[in-house]
Design an enzyme around this catalytic site. Structure first.
Site, PDB file in Angstrom:
ATOM      1  N   GLY A  22      41.852  32.862  36.573  1.00 43.67           N
ATOM      2  CA  GLY A  22      40.927  33.948  35.811  1.00 43.67           C
ATOM      3  C   GLY A  22      40.936  33.335  33.816  1.00 43.67           C
ATOM      4  O   GLY A  22      40.556  34.345  33.564  1.00 43.67           O
ATOM      5  N   SER A  38      44.005  47.545  38.132  1.00 42.29           N
ATOM      6  CA  SER A  38      43.145  48.056  37.510  1.00 42.29           C
ATOM      7  C   SER A  38      44.302  49.445  37.435  1.00 42.29           C
ATOM      8  O   SER A  38      44.663  50.246  38.569  1.00 42.29           O
ATOM      9  CB  SER A  38      42.500  47.666  38.044  1.00 42.29           C
ATOM     10  OG  SER A  38      41.310  49.115  37.354  1.00 42.29           O
ATOM     11  N   TYR A  45      36.389  47.454  44.944  1.00 39.31           N
ATOM     12  CA  TYR A  45      36.935  47.363  43.556  1.00 39.31           C
ATOM     13  C   TYR A  45      38.085  47.706  43.610  1.00 39.31           C
ATOM     14  O   TYR A  45      39.325  47.292  43.681  1.00 39.31           O
ATOM     15  CB  TYR A  45      36.494  47.049  42.844  1.00 39.31           C
ATOM     16  CG  TYR A  45      37.222  46.984  41.111  1.00 39.31           C
ATOM     17  CD1 TYR A  45      36.512  45.091  41.115  1.00 39.31           C
ATOM     18  CD2 TYR A  45      38.107  47.809  40.270  1.00 39.31           C
ATOM     19  CE1 TYR A  45      37.760  45.225  39.751  1.00 39.31           C
ATOM     20  CE2 TYR A  45      39.039  47.015  39.123  1.00 39.31           C
ATOM     21  CZ  TYR A  45      38.880  45.849  39.076  1.00 39.31           C
ATOM     22  OH  TYR A  45      39.229  45.440  37.772  1.00 39.31           O
ATOM     23  N   ALA A  82      40.695  46.969  46.568  1.00 40.24           N
ATOM     24  CA  ALA A  82      41.730  45.952  46.719  1.00 40.24           C
ATOM     25  C   ALA A  82      42.366  45.533  45.478  1.00 40.24           C
ATOM     26  O   ALA A  82      44.049  45.429  45.857  1.00 40.24           O
ATOM     27  CB  ALA A  82      40.145  44.440  46.285  1.00 40.24           C
ATOM     28  N   LYS A  83      42.635  46.689  44.668  1.00 41.80           N
ATOM     29  CA  LYS A  83      43.379  46.444  42.987  1.00 41.80           C
ATOM     30  C   LYS A  83      44.414  46.963  43.757  1.00 41.80           C
ATOM     31  O   LYS A  83      45.513  47.601  43.669  1.00 41.80           O
ATOM     32  CB  LYS A  83      42.834  46.557  41.758  1.00 41.80           C
ATOM     33  CG  LYS A  83      41.803  45.966  41.066  1.00 41.80           C
ATOM     34  CD  LYS A  83      41.940  44.430  40.951  1.00 41.80           C
ATOM     35  CE  LYS A  83      41.653  43.980  40.042  1.00 41.80           C
ATOM     36  NZ  LYS A  83      42.651  42.703  39.686  1.00 41.80           N
TER      37      LYS A  83
HETATM   38  P1  NAP Z   1      36.135  38.438  32.348  1.00 37.86           P
HETATM   39  O1  NAP Z   1      36.341  38.446  31.162  1.00 37.86           O
HETATM   40  O2  NAP Z   1      34.621  38.310  33.264  1.00 37.86           O
HETATM   41  O3  NAP Z   1      37.047  37.142  33.552  1.00 37.86           O
HETATM   42  C1  NAP Z   1      37.464  37.453  34.799  1.00 37.86           C
HETATM   43  C2  NAP Z   1      37.763  35.603  34.890  1.00 37.86           C
HETATM   44  O4  NAP Z   1      37.558  35.631  36.276  1.00 37.86           O
HETATM   45  C3  NAP Z   1      36.896  34.769  34.312  1.00 37.86           C
HETATM   46  O5  NAP Z   1      37.785  33.349  34.086  1.00 37.86           O
HETATM   47  C4  NAP Z   1      36.332  34.051  35.472  1.00 37.86           C
HETATM   48  O6  NAP Z   1      36.034  32.955  35.313  1.00 37.86           O
HETATM   49  C5  NAP Z   1      37.224  34.310  36.350  1.00 37.86           C
HETATM   50  N1  NAP Z   1      37.001  34.463  38.179  1.00 37.86           N
HETATM   51  C6  NAP Z   1      36.132  35.048  38.919  1.00 37.86           C
HETATM   52  N2  NAP Z   1      35.792  35.359  39.983  1.00 37.86           N
HETATM   53  C7  NAP Z   1      36.930  34.226  40.167  1.00 37.86           C
HETATM   54  C8  NAP Z   1      37.525  33.413  41.415  1.00 37.86           C
HETATM   55  N3  NAP Z   1      36.170  33.592  42.706  1.00 37.86           N
HETATM   56  N4  NAP Z   1      37.949  32.049  41.370  1.00 37.86           N
HETATM   57  C9  NAP Z   1      38.623  32.382  40.439  1.00 37.86           C
HETATM   58  N5  NAP Z   1      38.349  32.971  38.991  1.00 37.86           N
HETATM   59  C10 NAP Z   1      37.355  33.752  38.537  1.00 37.86           C
HETATM   60  O7  NAP Z   1      36.966  39.637  32.857  1.00 37.86           O
HETATM   61  P2  NAP Z   1      38.284  40.327  32.916  1.00 37.86           P
HETATM   62  O8  NAP Z   1      37.354  41.824  32.038  1.00 37.86           O
HETATM   63  O9  NAP Z   1      39.165  39.895  31.777  1.00 37.86           O
HETATM   64  O10 NAP Z   1      39.090  40.851  33.464  1.00 37.86           O
HETATM   65  C11 NAP Z   1      39.851  39.854  34.229  1.00 37.86           C
HETATM   66  C12 NAP Z   1      40.799  40.904  35.069  1.00 37.86           C
HETATM   67  O11 NAP Z   1      41.273  41.793  34.686  1.00 37.86           O
HETATM   68  C13 NAP Z   1      40.342  41.637  36.722  1.00 37.86           C
HETATM   69  O12 NAP Z   1      41.320  40.857  37.250  1.00 37.86           O
HETATM   70  C14 NAP Z   1      39.554  42.119  36.573  1.00 37.86           C
HETATM   71  O13 NAP Z   1      39.916  42.843  37.714  1.00 37.86           O
HETATM   72  C15 NAP Z   1      40.742  42.909  35.789  1.00 37.86           C
HETATM   73  N6  NAP Z   1      40.677  44.069  35.144  1.00 37.86           N
HETATM   74  C16 NAP Z   1      39.965  44.186  33.474  1.00 37.86           C
HETATM   75  C17 NAP Z   1      39.586  45.313  32.923  1.00 37.86           C
HETATM   76  C18 NAP Z   1      38.359  45.573  32.026  1.00 37.86           C
HETATM   77  O14 NAP Z   1      37.677  46.451  31.655  1.00 37.86           O
HETATM   78  N7  NAP Z   1      37.951  44.564  31.438  1.00 37.86           N
HETATM   79  C19 NAP Z   1      39.911  46.608  34.227  1.00 37.86           C
HETATM   80  C20 NAP Z   1      41.334  46.683  34.636  1.00 37.86           C
HETATM   81  C21 NAP Z   1      41.279  45.416  35.222  1.00 37.86           C
HETATM   82  P3  NAP Z   1      34.388  32.277  36.200  1.00 37.86           P
HETATM   83  O15 NAP Z   1      33.546  33.218  36.563  1.00 37.86           O
HETATM   84  O16 NAP Z   1      34.246  30.720  35.813  1.00 37.86           O
HETATM   85  O17 NAP Z   1      35.086  31.954  37.821  1.00 37.86           O
END
Ligand code: NAP
Length: 246
Positions: free
Chosen positions: A20, A140, A153, A156-157
């Protein structure tokens, strides 16, 4: 590889994989690891995004859908000397419990739990032969407490937060540390499509009264991966502007 702008002990000269790692939090962490002197491999489902992100940070890109065990296996055939691993691949799946199809519960577990643990196990196998390593699993705050609309979600977290503790205990003897990073509300593609009303309501509970940035997740991740956290394992660092302090 780019010249490190601030070499960090425990990071410099090591090979790091960030799943990711092509945008949002993962890309910010990958960039910070490259700045700290790691040879970084970024990964996501899209070949072109991997190439673009790799270019941006001066690293390598290898496409891998973490839901597909064969693809995860291939990733660790291409990269054979991983000593730093960040499981950041993820996507959200909002929906009230009564409406969520069972397939969605399974999909969230596959991406956030099974996929992350699969990668961590393969990384740990390489780390063991290299004398140790460090792993960060991105969880998360929604996996730490109940929040309506987050059944798939959040569960899983929560499972991944449990894995942090189990893997830390099982792998400590191999000099492998495993920690969690639990972001709060961070401005990324994942949160950008949230209706304004929901966003405002969620942010009203954050003492700092704003969303975090992906770059603000990079420091905590680098800290946990580095020698500065040499005696820290099995811990989940919450980075949420104070939300969980309530
Ligand atoms: P994001 O900008 O949407 O980035 C998600 C990344 O994961 C992208 O690189 C995406 O690339 C990749 N991805 C998605 N499904 C995948 C799969 N099946 N296999 C491989 N890569 C995959 O989201 P983000 O907010 O940065 O989230 C990153 C992490 O932080 C996630 O685990 C999320 O649950 C966690 N998180 C986010 C937040 C928030 O508020 N944003 C809060 C708590 C935790 P592709 O789509 O090209 O595969």
């Amino acid at each position: 590889m780019t010249t490190p702008t601030r070499a960090v002990a425990g990071i410099e000269g090591k090979v790091a994989i960030v799943t990711g790692g092509t945008r949002g939090i993962g890309l910010a962490i990958a960039g910070a690891l490259a700045d700290a002197g790691a040879e970084v491999v970024v990964s996501s489902r899209s070949e072109s995004s991997c190439a673009e992100a790799a270019d941006a940070i001066g690293g390598r890109g290898v496409a891998c859908d973490v839901q597909d065990p064969a693809a995860v296996e291939r990733l660790f055939q291409v990269v054979t000397d991983c000593q730093l691993f960040v499981a950041c691949a993820g996507l959200s799946s909002p929906g009230l419990a009564r409406d969520l199809p069972l397939s969605e519960l399974e999909r969230m577990m596959q991406v956030h739990y099974t996929g992350a643990v699969d990668g961590a196990r393969r990384a740990a196998a390489q780390m063991k032969t290299l004398g140790g390593g460090s792993i960060v699993l991105v969880t998360s705050v929604w996996g730490l407490g109940g929040q309506p609309g987050t059944l798939a979600y959040g569960a899983a977290k929560a499972a991944l937060a449990h894995a942090v503790k189990v893997l830390a205990i099982e792998w400590a003897r191999d000099q492998i540390r495993v920690n969690g990073l639990a972001p709060g509300f961070i401005d990324t593609d994942m949160t950008s499509e949230m209706p304004g009303g929901v966003r405002d309501k969620l942010l009203s509970r954050v003492p700092m009264r704003r969303a975090g940035t992906p770059e603000e997740m990079a420091g905590p991740a680098v800290f946990l991966l580095s020698d500065a956290a040499a005696y820290v394992t099995g811990h989940t660092l919450v980075a949420d502007g104070g939300e969980r302090a309530r």
